[in-house]
Write an enzyme that holds these catalytic residues in place. Structure first.
Site, PDB file in Angstrom:
ATOM      1  N   GLY A 194      -1.005   8.520  -5.993  1.00 57.37           N
ATOM      2  CA  GLY A 194       0.522   7.669  -6.222  1.00 57.37           C
ATOM      3  C   GLY A 194       0.474   6.837  -8.237  1.00 57.37           C
ATOM      4  O   GLY A 194       1.188   5.632  -8.636  1.00 57.37           O
ATOM      5  N   HIS A 211       2.996  11.074  -6.300  1.00 56.04           N
ATOM      6  CA  HIS A 211       2.661  11.425  -4.371  1.00 56.04           C
ATOM      7  C   HIS A 211       4.235  10.892  -4.706  1.00 56.04           C
ATOM      8  O   HIS A 211       4.953  12.009  -3.641  1.00 56.04           O
ATOM      9  CB  HIS A 211       1.913   9.733  -4.130  1.00 56.04           C
ATOM     10  CG  HIS A 211       1.832   9.794  -2.435  1.00 56.04           C
ATOM     11  ND1 HIS A 211       1.021   8.732  -2.046  1.00 56.04           N
ATOM     12  CD2 HIS A 211       2.111  10.405  -2.036  1.00 56.04           C
ATOM     13  CE1 HIS A 211       0.682   9.291  -0.543  1.00 56.04           C
ATOM     14  NE2 HIS A 211       1.594  10.585  -0.787  1.00 56.04           N
ATOM     15  N   PHE A 227       1.049  -0.951   0.042  1.00 58.43           N
ATOM     16  CA  PHE A 227       0.008  -0.077  -0.004  1.00 58.43           C
ATOM     17  C   PHE A 227       0.912   2.010   0.204  1.00 58.43           C
ATOM     18  O   PHE A 227       2.126   1.301   0.476  1.00 58.43           O
ATOM     19  CB  PHE A 227      -1.100  -0.082   1.061  1.00 58.43           C
ATOM     20  CG  PHE A 227      -2.352  -0.754   1.742  1.00 58.43           C
ATOM     21  CD1 PHE A 227      -3.272  -0.624   0.282  1.00 58.43           C
ATOM     22  CD2 PHE A 227      -2.369  -1.745   1.956  1.00 58.43           C
ATOM     23  CE1 PHE A 227      -3.652  -1.907   0.007  1.00 58.43           C
ATOM     24  CE2 PHE A 227      -3.471  -2.475   2.192  1.00 58.43           C
ATOM     25  CZ  PHE A 227      -4.642  -2.978   1.217  1.00 58.43           C
ATOM     26  N   GLU A 228       0.171   1.479  -0.821  1.00 57.73           N
ATOM     27  CA  GLU A 228       0.879   3.354  -0.341  1.00 57.73           C
ATOM     28  C   GLU A 228       1.008   4.477   0.454  1.00 57.73           C
ATOM     29  O   GLU A 228       2.311   4.521   0.553  1.00 57.73           O
ATOM     30  CB  GLU A 228       0.268   4.466  -1.296  1.00 57.73           C
ATOM     31  CG  GLU A 228       0.840   5.235  -2.686  1.00 57.73           C
ATOM     32  CD  GLU A 228      -0.229   5.782  -3.422  1.00 57.73           C
ATOM     33  OE1 GLU A 228      -0.840   5.349  -3.694  1.00 57.73           O
ATOM     34  OE2 GLU A 228      -0.503   7.319  -3.457  1.00 57.73           O
ATOM     35  N   GLY A 229       0.186   3.900   1.654  1.00 60.25           N
ATOM     36  CA  GLY A 229       0.315   4.258   2.605  1.00 60.25           C
ATOM     37  C   GLY A 229       1.914   4.142   3.639  1.00 60.25           C
ATOM     38  O   GLY A 229       2.180   4.468   4.629  1.00 60.25           O
TER      39      GLY A 229
END
Lengths: 256, 323
Positions: free
Chosen positions: A134, B126, A53-55
């Protein structure tokens, strides 16, 4: 989708895209259908598939009924192998550890470019959408699966704005622009599964879902679709697959 | 673009850092005092991501203080971005994604301000946001990247980025300019009075933001003794000498989440989304009046959010440790 079907379009998307994921792959997933599909693949045929996950999460197991609202909340970290800063998890894409980037799409064109930024002229937009997140990085740096509803307004000849690059203008234009790796791999919709021609990089239909005609797919697409020489028919979702999707998302947050 | 989001000359950057108080000294203060450290026009980097560890109490304080012309940057903006625009304290954000959250659709407040030309939303990928903060933290003017090429996201930032051929391989690279925010505002689970901050769970871009900024305001669920920090120094993510203010604010992210302490206040967020969807201007103004203007303290704000919501979010928040 046929009238007699006992599943929603979103459930069909989740099942069909899950089948494209292979055991052992590392998948950079968005929330919603991508997460459901990746988790379904883990449960059914790909136990050693890893979700990122991007987080900043490596290899979590999602708790049924507690789907995360984005890739950046604590729900994303359940039973994870590692949490790390956002920048570092994104850099794993650039380093080349990721097999598949997997996300939803608002608008796509014949070369697989995605738009999630502007509808209309970016300088005076009709609609300002949330933007790349993202998406631009993932689609620049790895192979992509996109899951989305098949509608004419979403499948356009040319997107208003390239948020996440597919094959740009086709041919070698993607690598000419400096994007030497990755690219669109598959587009999964509620009607069909599409790939891209090796030379021209134009979208082409590889298989139709059960009960869907090629005319139906073309009618719901805003540009002339190519069809593979040997278009296959996909097997409808199995009860076992649907049961897992429904267990994961009992409130139909992402599968209504 | 205002100067504060531009790459700073290196010696200027260093001189600002050298001039800062860096001793091991206590810096505990109130939200109101901390707000005075931020000047109109400052570039303020916001810690956390989407609905996680958002320094909401500090934003609450900045809105109450009537700041002007702030440039706000963040990895991903959620409803706090709406409130920056709606309150008028910022008309310019730099981020990768801006809406409350996928389940609530596209933010009507963001749309109203951006589509109407009332405010600016600079969109960077991002990873690019992360590398820009990291370059700032590293004391270099840019970092190279293989992203933001070929796309309109890249094209739209072209005035601020550069393309280059790698001097070693000849490959194409995007050069991303450093961000050195004037101020970073970051919420953590615990910090000591000196500003040593420990972060549980997801760090997002916060350590980089703290290192890159010229000033850091920490809000924290709890202030703990320095001796406790020294027992587990490996958990400290932000060192005291980057920090200028420490404010103890329980539930300082409400209605967003703070890892391991509380999850998002989903009912509140749903109600907010409904209210601003009906009318992004009047809805947001009503929300600001009810939650930001009328309550005189953060405690009074939390009272309005309500005990039932706080207990529910806390129960869910702590459940992350059930496994």
């Amino acid at each position: 989708m046929t009238e007699a079907s006992n599943y929603t379009a979103s459930e069909l998307l989740a099942v069909m895209s899950a089948r494209l994921l292979l055991d052992g792959q590392i998948v950079f997933a968005g929330v919603g259908i991508p997460l459901l599909a990746a988790t379904l693949a883990q449960r059914v045929h790909a136990p050693s598939l890893t979700i990122l996950f991007e987080g900043g999460v490596i290899g979590p197991f999602i708790v049924p009924g507690e789907l995360p609202p984005s890739t950046n909340e604590q729900r994303c970290t359940r039973k994870a192998n590692m949490v790390l800063p956002i920048t570092d998890v994104m850099l794993l894409l650039q380093r080349g550890y990721i097999d598949i980037g997997f996300m939803g799409g608002a608008q796509i064109d014949r070369y697989g470019n995605l738009n999630s930024s502007f509808i209309g002229d970016p300088e005076q937009p009709k609609i300002r959408l949330p933007g790349t997140g993202g998406g631009n990085d993932i689609s620049s740096l790895t192979n992509m699966i996109v899951a989305m509803k098949h509608e004419k307004r979403r499948f356009v000849p040319k997107v208003d704005f390239i948020t996440s690059p597919g094959f740009l203008d086709g041919g070698t234009s993607r690598s000419d622009a400096g994007l030497v790796s990755g690219g669109m791999f598959r587009v999964v919709t509620d009607l069909a599964i599409m790939g891209f021609d090796e030379q021209s990089k134009e979208m082409k239909v590889l298989s139709l879902h059960n009960g869907v005609s090629s005319e139906q797919v073309q009618d719901n697409t805003g540009f002339d679709l190519a069809f593979d020489d040997t278009v296959q028919t996909t097997q409808p979702p199995e009860p076992e697959e649907l049961a897992v999707v429904r267990e994961l998302d009992p409130e139909s947050l992402y599968t209504a | 673009m205002s100067n504060s989001a531009k790459v700073k000359p290196y010696l200027e950057l260093r001189a600002e850092t050298q001039a800062r108080e860096r001793g091991l000294k206590e810096k505990v203060m109130s939200l109101e005092e901390a707000a005075t450290l931020i000047n109109d026009g400052d570039h303020v980097a916001i810690g956390g991501c989407t609905m996680s560890r958002t320094p909401m109490a500090m934003i609450w304080s900045l809105i109450r203080a009537g700041k002007k012309d702030l440039i706000a940057s963040r990895s991903i903006m959620s409803s706090e971005g709406d409130l920056l625009f709606a309150s008028g304290i910022s008309k310019h954000v730099i981020t990768s994604w801006f809406s409350q959250g996928i389940v609530w659709g596209v933010s009507k407040v963001m749309r109203h301000h951006v589509e109407g030309g009332h405010a600016k939303f600079d969109e960077w990928s991002h990873m690019s946001m992360g590398l820009r903060y990291r370059a700032g933290a590293m004391g270099v003017p840019f970092l190279p990247s293989r992203s933001m090429m070929g796309s309109d996201v890249g094209e739209r930032c072209r005035e601020e980025t550069r393309q280059m051929s790698c001097p070693f391989t000849g490959e194409s690279l995007t050069l991303l300019p450093a961000l050195n925010p004037d101020v970073a505002i970051i919420h953590v689970q615990r910090a000591d009075a000196y500003g040593n901050a420990q972060i549980d769970g997801l760090q997002f871009m916060d350590p980089d933001i703290a290192m890159a900024a010229n000033k850091v305001i920490l809000t924290t669920e709890r202030i703990i003794d320095n001796a406790q920090i020294r027992r587990v120094p490996d958990r400290t993510r932000i060192p005291f000498f980057t920090v200028d203010a420490v404010v103890e604010v329980p539930f300082g992210c409400a209605p967003h989440e703070c890892y391991g302490t509380y999850e998002p206040f989903f009912d509140h967020m749903g109600q907010y989304a409904k209210q601003v969807s009906l009318d992004p201007v009047a809805g947001a103004a009503d929300y600001l009046r009810h939650y930001y203007e009328e309550p005189a303290t953060w405690e009074a704000y939390l009272e309005r959010v309500g005990t039932a919501e706080i207990l529910d979010a806390s129960r869910r928040g702590r459940s992350v440790y059930d496994d």
